[in-house]
Design a protein around this motif. Structure first.
Motif, PDB file in Angstrom:
ATOM      1  N   PHE A  26     -17.161   0.152   0.489  1.00 35.29           N
ATOM      2  CA  PHE A  26     -16.497  -0.213  -0.760  1.00 35.29           C
ATOM      3  C   PHE A  26     -17.558  -0.659  -1.756  1.00 35.29           C
ATOM      4  CE2 PHE A  26     -13.789  -1.148   2.842  1.00 35.29           C
ATOM      5  CZ  PHE A  26     -12.604  -0.502   2.519  1.00 35.29           C
ATOM      6  N   ASP A  48      -8.456  -4.334   2.530  1.00 37.85           N
ATOM      7  CA  ASP A  48      -7.247  -5.042   2.965  1.00 37.85           C
ATOM      8  C   ASP A  48      -7.269  -5.380   4.451  1.00 37.85           C
ATOM      9  OD1 ASP A  48      -7.009  -2.523   3.997  1.00 37.85           O
ATOM     10  OD2 ASP A  48      -4.965  -2.167   3.276  1.00 37.85           O
ATOM     11  N   ALA A  71      -9.295  -2.190  -2.700  1.00 35.50           N
ATOM     12  CA  ALA A  71      -8.978  -1.355  -1.535  1.00 35.50           C
ATOM     13  C   ALA A  71      -9.260  -2.052  -0.214  1.00 35.50           C
ATOM     14  CB  ALA A  71      -9.762  -0.047  -1.600  1.00 35.50           C
ATOM     15  N   ASN A 116       0.871  -1.177   0.000  1.00 37.12           N
ATOM     16  CA  ASN A 116       0.000   0.000   0.000  1.00 37.12           C
ATOM     17  C   ASN A 116       0.904   1.222   0.000  1.00 37.12           C
ATOM     18  OD1 ASN A 116       0.973  -0.525   2.534  1.00 37.12           O
ATOM     19  ND2 ASN A 116      -0.902   0.045   3.617  1.00 37.12           N
TER      20      ASN A 116
END
Length: 647
Positions: free
Chosen positions: A534, A554, A552, A118
């Protein structure tokens, strides 16, 4: 007149305090002065050379060292939680420190790209101070270090990759994205040990979850270390309440299955997780999953007997939705939505029904075949041939001799929750053998001679259960035996399939769940965890929602699937299992994997940062001699002091 100085007499109490004088000859004095002079001259010479900064030419002049842009790739996956071999720090801390040392090797005009799972700053080129700030901000991420992505993101002359280079994730082919103009430097970070306990997976013995009743959960634990572990504590938490616990012994480098009995109270979806205690790698100590309430099990019977014993059996329990058809009057669309189809003594099995049943099994359904007392065998032969089942009718009649069925195996999962007290001498029913077969996936019940009486055949995504004798009293006494009800219930319950999986992985494939009917509501589905939402790529077809896990996402845990302000369901996501295997490649193993054909790939020993720094500078910057000159300056200065003081 000559005046002489009179000697003065000094009285000492002890002659031990009188220092002996040293007699020096002129030659000795001259040698001392020459050595002092030589030390002073050499001190000045090497001091001048230190400021002149002499160097030996680089051994690899073809690859320029003064690149304007350098990429620093730091593996911050969860395996980097492991401790370093020499320092009591995580591998990520060591990798960040060595990355800072690498940055300081280059001139101040060089720009750097800091790339990780990231990437802070999105991998944009920055100056030295900002790059070091990014390294300080690095934290663990569930996103694996994708080397091909870093290759396209970085077109720098030099790319440094600092990682533990796990055997489960690193492959030499991942470096193919770097062309020959990029000098790739692999910097292994050695771990102190590779021992780790991970929860590999969980599954229910049967997917039908019953409230206020015993349910059985199987937990697969993997010990990645080289030593056996004893008394590892495993806990099952449901809705923040511990409902089961046990301790297990884990052999090295293999998976061990633990079985936990538990109960859930009340209706509705339950959030649950399995937890173990393990250090220092802790990201895989928790496995999240969801216990969804079971809907009614749809049982469809096709029979020639309008009042069969199965009707009374299944209609007595509210969690079964039972429907019975005759062979000539079947609603195929309705039957296709069943959990299990039971062919109970159908004398004439039409080709259309045989084909429908075969397709139902291949698509994931469950079928139980109870043979008829007599009739046409051609339809069953077509069904067996379509599903590649080696079965045939024996031609037995009611007058044929009967054989007792052998007692069931109590260790068979099919019978695990049936017996409260198992009696190996229990009285078993007798039955003829109307159908014979071989090579089943599992024999659940057998005759005393060893021939199968009830077997399971796995075909496609579904199962077919075959019974060797009809249920009529003249052929079998099973219908009047105490085992009949639990066996038929077990067949139906085993056919039940949850509409969603217990858990998913963050890097998993496409997920499918039931969708809201378009007539009820239209909108966009979103996954929400706390304040984060999300929106995945999604598609609704056939009454089901298909979507991929958003990139995205995680963080493992529970996510609610929502449409607008309505909660559809709760999904559990866990980290991938590749990171849990901490075994890593040694530098020599990496060199052997990369091979001799990649001259632009350089592999350093897993030692301290100075070995990387010295090897790189020698190859690309040359050997800078100013520091050696400075050391010699100090040496000759100390030599001069020693000569004056002691000689």
């Amino acid at each position: 007149m000559v005046q002489l100085r009179r000697a003065k007499r000094v009285i000492f109490s002890n002659v031990r305090f009188i220092q002996a004088s040293k007699d020096l000859t002129a030659s000795q004095r001259n040698l001392k002065e020459l050595l002092i002079l030589l030390c002073r001259i050499l001190f000045i010479v090497f001091l001048v050379l230190a400021f002149a900064q002499p160097f030996l030419p680089a051994s690899d002049a073809a690859a320029p060292a003064d690149a304007s842009e350098v990429a620093i790739v730091v593996d911050n996956s969860y395996s980097m939680q492991n401790l370093h071999a020499e320092q009591d720090l995580t591998l990520l801390n060591i990798a960040s420190d060595r990355a800072r040392d690498i940055i300081r090797m280059f001139p101040g005009s060089t720009s750097f790209k800091v790339i990780s799972g990231n990437s802070p700053g999105h991998g944009a080129p920055v100056q030295e101070s900002e790059a070091e700030g990014f390294l300080t901000e690095l934290d663990f991420s569930a996103k694996d270090l994708v080397f091909s992505r870093t290759a396209t993101a970085s077109r720098a002359s030099h790319t440094f990759i600092l990682s533990d280079f796990q055997k489960s994730t690193f492959k030499p082919s991942l470096l193919q994205g770097y062309d020959s103009t990029t000098q790739v430097h692999l910097v292994p970070i050695a771990a102190a040990a590779t021992s780790n306990v991970a929860i590999d997976s969980v599954y229910l013995e049967d997917e039908f979850i019953r409230s206020a009743a015993d349910n059985v959960l199987h937990v697969s634990l993997f010990n990645a270390g080289e030593e056996a572990l004893e008394d590892v504590q495993v806990r099952l938490i449901v809705e923040n309440r511990q409902v089961a616990a046990l301790s297990v012994n884990l052999p090295p480098q293999q998976a061990t299955e633990a079985v936990m009995n538990f109960r859930v109270e009340g209706a509705g979806t339950k959030r649950a997780y399995i937890e173990v205690e393990d250090y220092p790698v802790e990201f895989d100590n928790t496995y999240y999953f969801v216990l969804s309430p079971a809907s009614n099990i749809a049982v469809t019977e096709i029979t020639d007997n309008a009042s069969s014993s199965l009707q009374r059996l299944y209609q007595n329990e509210p969690f079964f939705s039972f429907t019975s058809y005759t062979a000539g009057n079947i609603n195929y669309a309705q039957a296709g939505t069943s959990d299990i189809i039971i062919l109970n003594g159908v004398a004439n099995l039409s080709s259309a029904l045989a084909a429908t049943v075969a397709n139902f099994v291949k698509e994931g359904g469950t079928v139980a075949v109870i043979p008829p007392a007599g009739g046409e065998e051609a339809g069953y032969a077509a069904l067996f041939q379509n599903l590649n089942i080696p079965a045939s009718f024996t031609g037995a009649t009611a007058a044929s001799s009967k054989t007792n069925v052998a007692p069931p195996d109590p260790n068979n999962p099919f019978f695990r929750t049936i017996f409260s007290e198992y009696d190996p001498k229990m009285q078993m029913p007798a039955a003829v053998r109307s159908v014979a077969w071989s090579r089943a996936s599992e024999d659940i019940l057998k005759y005393r001679g060893g021939a199968p009486f009830l077997s399971r055949f796995d075909r496609g995504n579904g199962h077919l259960y075959m019974m060797a004798a009809p249920l009529e009293q003249d052929f079998s006494a099973l219908a009047n035996h105490a085992l009949f009800v639990p066996i038929m219930y077990k067949l139906a319950i085993g056919s039940y399939k949850q509409q969603q999986a217990l858990a998913y992985t963050l890097s998993g494939s496409t997920i499918q769940v039931p969708a809201i009917s378009k007539t009820k509501k239209e909108g966009v589905y979103a996954l929400q965890k706390d304040s984060l939402a999300f929106i995945p790529e999604q598609q609704v077809r056939g009454g089901k929602l298909f979507f991929d896990t958003p990139a995205a996402m995680d963080e493992a845990g529970f996510y609610t699937l929502q449409m607008q302000d309505s909660t559809i369901t709760t999904l559990a996501f866990n980290y991938g299992k590749a990171e849990s295997n901490l075994a890593q490649y040694a530098p020599d193993e990496l060199r052997a994997l990369v091979g001799p054909g990649r001259e632009n790939v350089h592999i350093y020993d897993a030692e301290d940062a100075f070995s990387v720094k010295d090897a790189f500078e020698k190859r690309y910057f040359g050997v800078k001699l100013w520091k050696y000159c400075l050391i010699l300056c100090l040496f000759f200065l100390m030599a001069e002091i020693a000569l004056i003081r002691f000689l």
